[in-house]
Design a protein around this motif. Structure first.
Motif, short mmCIF file in Angstrom:
data_model
loop_
_atom_site.label_atom_id
_atom_site.label_comp_id
_atom_site.label_asym_id
_atom_site.label_seq_id
_atom_site.Cartn_x
_atom_site.Cartn_y
_atom_site.Cartn_z
N LEU A 133 -23.62 -18.12 -3.72
CA LEU A 133 -22.56 -17.62 -2.80
C LEU A 133 -21.32 -17.41 -3.66
CD1 LEU A 133 -22.63 -19.57 0.28
CD2 LEU A 133 -23.86 -17.33 -0.08
N ALA A 134 -21.28 -18.02 -4.92
CA ALA A 134 -20.21 -17.63 -5.84
C ALA A 134 -20.27 -16.44 -6.72
CB ALA A 134 -19.91 -18.81 -6.67
N THR A 135 -21.61 -16.09 -6.81
CA THR A 135 -22.08 -14.98 -7.64
C THR A 135 -21.54 -13.59 -6.92
OG1 THR A 135 -24.06 -14.82 -6.66
CG2 THR A 135 -23.91 -16.17 -8.57
N PRO A 136 -21.51 -12.43 -7.48
CA PRO A 136 -21.29 -11.17 -6.68
C PRO A 136 -22.26 -10.73 -5.66
CG PRO A 136 -20.68 -10.88 -9.11
CD PRO A 136 -21.52 -12.30 -8.94
N GLU A 137 -23.67 -11.10 -6.12
CA GLU A 137 -24.68 -10.85 -5.02
C GLU A 137 -24.47 -11.81 -3.82
OE1 GLU A 137 -29.76 -10.78 -5.19
OE2 GLU A 137 -28.59 -11.73 -6.62
N GLY A 138 -24.28 -13.12 -3.94
CA GLY A 138 -24.09 -14.01 -2.86
C GLY A 138 -23.13 -13.68 -2.22
N ALA A 139 -21.85 -13.15 -2.76
CA ALA A 139 -20.61 -13.18 -2.16
C ALA A 139 -20.60 -12.05 -1.05
CB ALA A 139 -19.51 -12.84 -2.98
N ALA A 140 -21.64 -11.20 -1.52
CA ALA A 140 -21.74 -9.91 -0.57
C ALA A 140 -22.89 -10.06 0.33
CB ALA A 140 -21.96 -8.59 -1.57
#
Length: 334
Positions: free
Chosen positions: A106-113
């Protein structure tokens, strides 16, 4: 080859693989166990059949994983599988919020979005014999022998936005788990000579480093390490092993262990259906009893006696409570 990248690209059908996948899997089998096998003539021919067999098994194993189950506050009260595996909706969401793999994703750009995240839940099933209360006829009796079922050690693996990507990651993990089992067997082979003992110790260090990188289904006591740092450690171990050298007989024995482990994949690592009849308190009941709920799960097993219940989940990040900042919480009391 980077051992923390996948050799699978998605969409593999059992028995129909591109030559590039087979070749990459052979390379991974060598590099993931004892890279000195490259010194043996004919090692690729020896491993080709076992590798294809292992890929067949891995693809079938992951294809049999059920469709992900929505896992939110409302679903916990509606689906008996979630109610059995998690004691409450708050407990379930709290476990999600504390899980290091999900937190990192969730801290990655993919996970955050991501509006939803698909992942595989692993948990250990524990059964205990207890004495409890029960209704016998129209009378409540105490100290009735019962079997209580609980689930512990919950953790999430391979969180992804897309289910197909999660399954691709699971194929890699399952194949690597077979290699880790082979590496474990190599490291446990009884040795006497000092140079062989040094080889064994290095192979054990390699296995530990791969586990720290989240390479298998095994739980680790530490958070996953930085892949670049772990690859540096693995390269150092490989160089030390190469410097030691070895005799042809030892290498052929190692090659045989790897080949046999892959050729016997279904006996090394497999899934079984777990059919439980539990009441609302997770007490085993006879299937015909009114309080019994039928709960069907999948349980992973390996040849070392390890077993874990697996349940694919679809999680909504907005439902997960924020992780508590323990430093800030402590400062409030100072």
């Amino acid at each position: 080859m980077n051992l923390f990248q996948s050799i699978f690209r998605g969409g593999e059908s059992r028995g129909r693989y591109p030559e590039s996948l087979i070749e990459a899997a052979i390379d991974r089998a060598v590099e993931g166990t004892d890279a000195r096998l490259l010194l043996l003539p004919g090692y690729r021919k020896r491993l080709r059949g076992p590798v294809i067999h292992a890929i067949d098994h891995v693809v079938a194993l992951v294809d049999a994983v059920p469709t992900p189950l929505m896992a939110g506050r409302r679903e916990h009260g509606e689906d008996p599988r979630l109610a059995a595996v998690f004691t409450s909706a708050a407990d379930m969401l709290g476990i999600f919020g504390r899980d290091p793999s999900l937190t990192a994703f969730l801290a990655t750009p993919e996970g955050a979005a991501a509006e939803q995240v698909t992942c595989l839940l692993l948990a250990e099933r524990v059964e205990r014999n207890i004495l409890g209360m029960d209704l016998v006829g129209d009378q409540v009796r105490r100290d009735v022998p019962q079997v209580a079922v609980s689930f512990t050690g919950h953790r999430l693996v391979d969180p992804r936005v897309d289910e197909a990507e999660m399954r691709r990651a699971l194929r890699r993990r399952a194949f690597d788990h077979l290699l880790a089992l082979a590496l474990n067997r190599i490291a446990e082979v009884r040795v006497e000579r000092e140079d062989l003992m040094r080889q064994r110790d290095l192979l054990r260090r390699k296995r530990t480093a791969l586990e720290r990188g989240g390479w298998t289904f095994e739980a680790t006591q530490t958070t996953p390490g930085d892949p670049a740092a772990l690859m540096g450690e693995l390269n150092t171990i490989t160089a030390q092993l190469a410097a030691l050298g070895t005799d042809d007989g030892v290498l052929r024995a190692h090659l045989g262990i790897v080949a046999d482990s892959l050729a016997e994949a279904e006996r090394r690592f497999w899934a079984e259906e777990l059919d439980l009849s539990l009441d609302a308190m997770n007490i085993r009941r006879d299937p015909g009893q009114p309080s019994a709920r039928r709960i069907v799960l999948k349980e992973l097993h390996n040849a070392r006696g390890w077993r874990l219940v697996m349940l694919p989940l679809m999680i909504t990040p907005d439902e997960i409570p924020p992780r508590e900042d323990f430093v800030a919480a402590a400062e409030r009391y100072l």
